[in-house]
Design a protein around this motif. Structure first.
Motif, PDB file in Angstrom:
ATOM      1  N   HIS A 222       0.793  -1.229   0.000  1.00  0.00           N
ATOM      2  CA  HIS A 222       0.000   0.000   0.000  1.00  0.00           C
ATOM      3  C   HIS A 222       0.829   1.284   0.000  1.00  0.00           C
ATOM      4  CE1 HIS A 222      -2.441  -3.261   1.734  1.00  0.00           C
ATOM      5  NE2 HIS A 222      -3.458  -2.682   1.107  1.00  0.00           N
ATOM      6  N   PRO A 275      -4.808  -0.408   5.898  1.00  0.00           N
ATOM      7  CA  PRO A 275      -4.501  -0.243   4.478  1.00  0.00           C
ATOM      8  C   PRO A 275      -5.015   1.082   3.901  1.00  0.00           C
ATOM      9  CG  PRO A 275      -5.218  -2.485   4.909  1.00  0.00           C
ATOM     10  CD  PRO A 275      -5.428  -1.726   6.181  1.00  0.00           C
ATOM     11  N   ILE A 279      -2.663   4.156   2.345  1.00  0.00           N
ATOM     12  CA  ILE A 279      -2.798   4.739   1.008  1.00  0.00           C
ATOM     13  C   ILE A 279      -2.906   6.265   1.094  1.00  0.00           C
ATOM     14  CG2 ILE A 279      -4.326   4.912  -0.998  1.00  0.00           C
ATOM     15  CD1 ILE A 279      -4.900   1.909  -0.645  1.00  0.00           C
TER      16      ILE A 279
END
Length: 332
Positions: A222, A275, A279
């Motif tokens: 990520h 996650p 990002i």
């Protein structure tokens, strides 16, 4: 009768340990370390060895004589990893006494002041680099050319690809970019002129290390993908809009982008937990890197972008919370 242990659920077990992950990252850095020895020779050996030994020593000394910890933490690999990453962010002709100051800042200020491993807010190696960059800007921005295997303090220096990109933007002359090596040369690291910091010389070696860490599940995709992807897309749009900006492949293969995206931004302690949060974190680092590189005071912006987002990590974790174990979604 065996001792009965009572604890709250969930009862999850795994083979992950601090030592396993730290030494796993060190193994992943070996290709880039060997490449730096190949291109910079004696200077790279001296700088890396000094940085690692100094970081391990300062952590041992602070634990023993300042914090009076009975169990010293130098064997968990975190101090050695900090030293290696700090060395990767330095020129191969940096004097030993300056390296020692950087190691003291990395371990003493950025790590142990906050309580040691797991408690630091900022990436220790990047704090050490930032401190040296502010205190010794001339020495920290003088980059030796590759191939001077027996040279150290007297190595011949030159302009880095990032410095050439900066000059093209400053002058408004796209022809300055003709001095840049081609994308393949940048990818493998055999720059004919000034190359930059030791650990960022070869994008291929860093990517190989990243693939190893993904295979061993030390990191996830990520953060690296979101950083590199963001920089690539923005750089491509800027290049299409105005040719004074370098093409996206030159941008992602130059400077500390690969080193920062794969090895620095993915630090467990200073990066978001989820996650989605990773990002957001990665996209913000990519955007800030482009902004600082193109319009900041220094040609490189990766280190400062990561440190800025380290400060925002608690906010991201608060905003993007993981689902509670056993939680049932509320009915609409």
């Amino acid at each position: 009768m065996s001792k009965l242990i009572v604890s709250l659920s969930p009862h999850a077990h795994g083979n992950d340990t601090v030592e396993r992950n730290m030494y796993g990252v060190i193994i992943a850095l070996l290709p880039a370390l060997l490449v730096s020895f190949y291109f910079f020779g004696l200077g790279s050996v001296i700088v890396c060895a000094t940085s690692v030994i100094a970081c391990v020593f300062f952590e041992w000394a602070i634990n023993k004589y300042v914090l009076h910890n009975e169990r010293n933490s130098i064997l968990d690999g975190s101090a050695a990893l900090t030293g290696l990453l700090l060395g990767f962010n330095l020129p191969s002709n940096l004097p030993i006494w300056i390296i020692l100051i950087g190691a003291l800042f990395a371990i003493g200020v950025a790590k142990m002041t906050f309580g040691g491993l797991g408690n630091n807010i900022f990436n220790p190696a990047l704090v050490g680099r930032a401190a040296l960059l502010v205190a010794f800007p001339a020495q920290m921005t003088t980059w030796p050319k590759v191939g001077q295997l027996g040279s150290y303090l007297d190595a011949e220096t030159g302009a880095t690809p990032l410095a050439i990109m900066k000059e093209a933007i400053k002058s408004g002359d796209a022809s300055v970019l003709d001095q840049l090596p081609d994308a393949f040369t940048l990818f493998i690291g055999n720059h004919p002129d000034g190359a930059g910091a030791m650990g960022e010389i070869c994008a291929l070696a860093l990517i190989l290390g990243g693939c190893y860490m993904l295979w061993k599940k030390i990191i996830t995709w990520h953060i690296p993908v979101s950083i590199i992807g963001t920089v690539f897309v923005i750089a491509a749009l800027m290049h299409l809009a105005n040719p004074i900006y370098a093409d996206p492949f030159a941008v992602i293969f130059s400077g500390g982008l690969m080193l920062g995206a794969i090895f620095m931004a993915t630090d467990y302690v200073t990066s978001p937990m989820t996650p989605k949060g990773q990002i957001i974190y990665g996209v913000a680092i990519g955007f800030l890197t482009i902004v600082i590189r193109n319009w900041g005071a220094y040609p490189e912006g990766m280190s400062f972008a990561i440190l800025i987002m380290n400060a925002f990590t608690p906010l991201i974790n608060t905003y993007v919370k993981p689902k509670r174990f056993g939680e049932v979604p509320a009915k609409q």
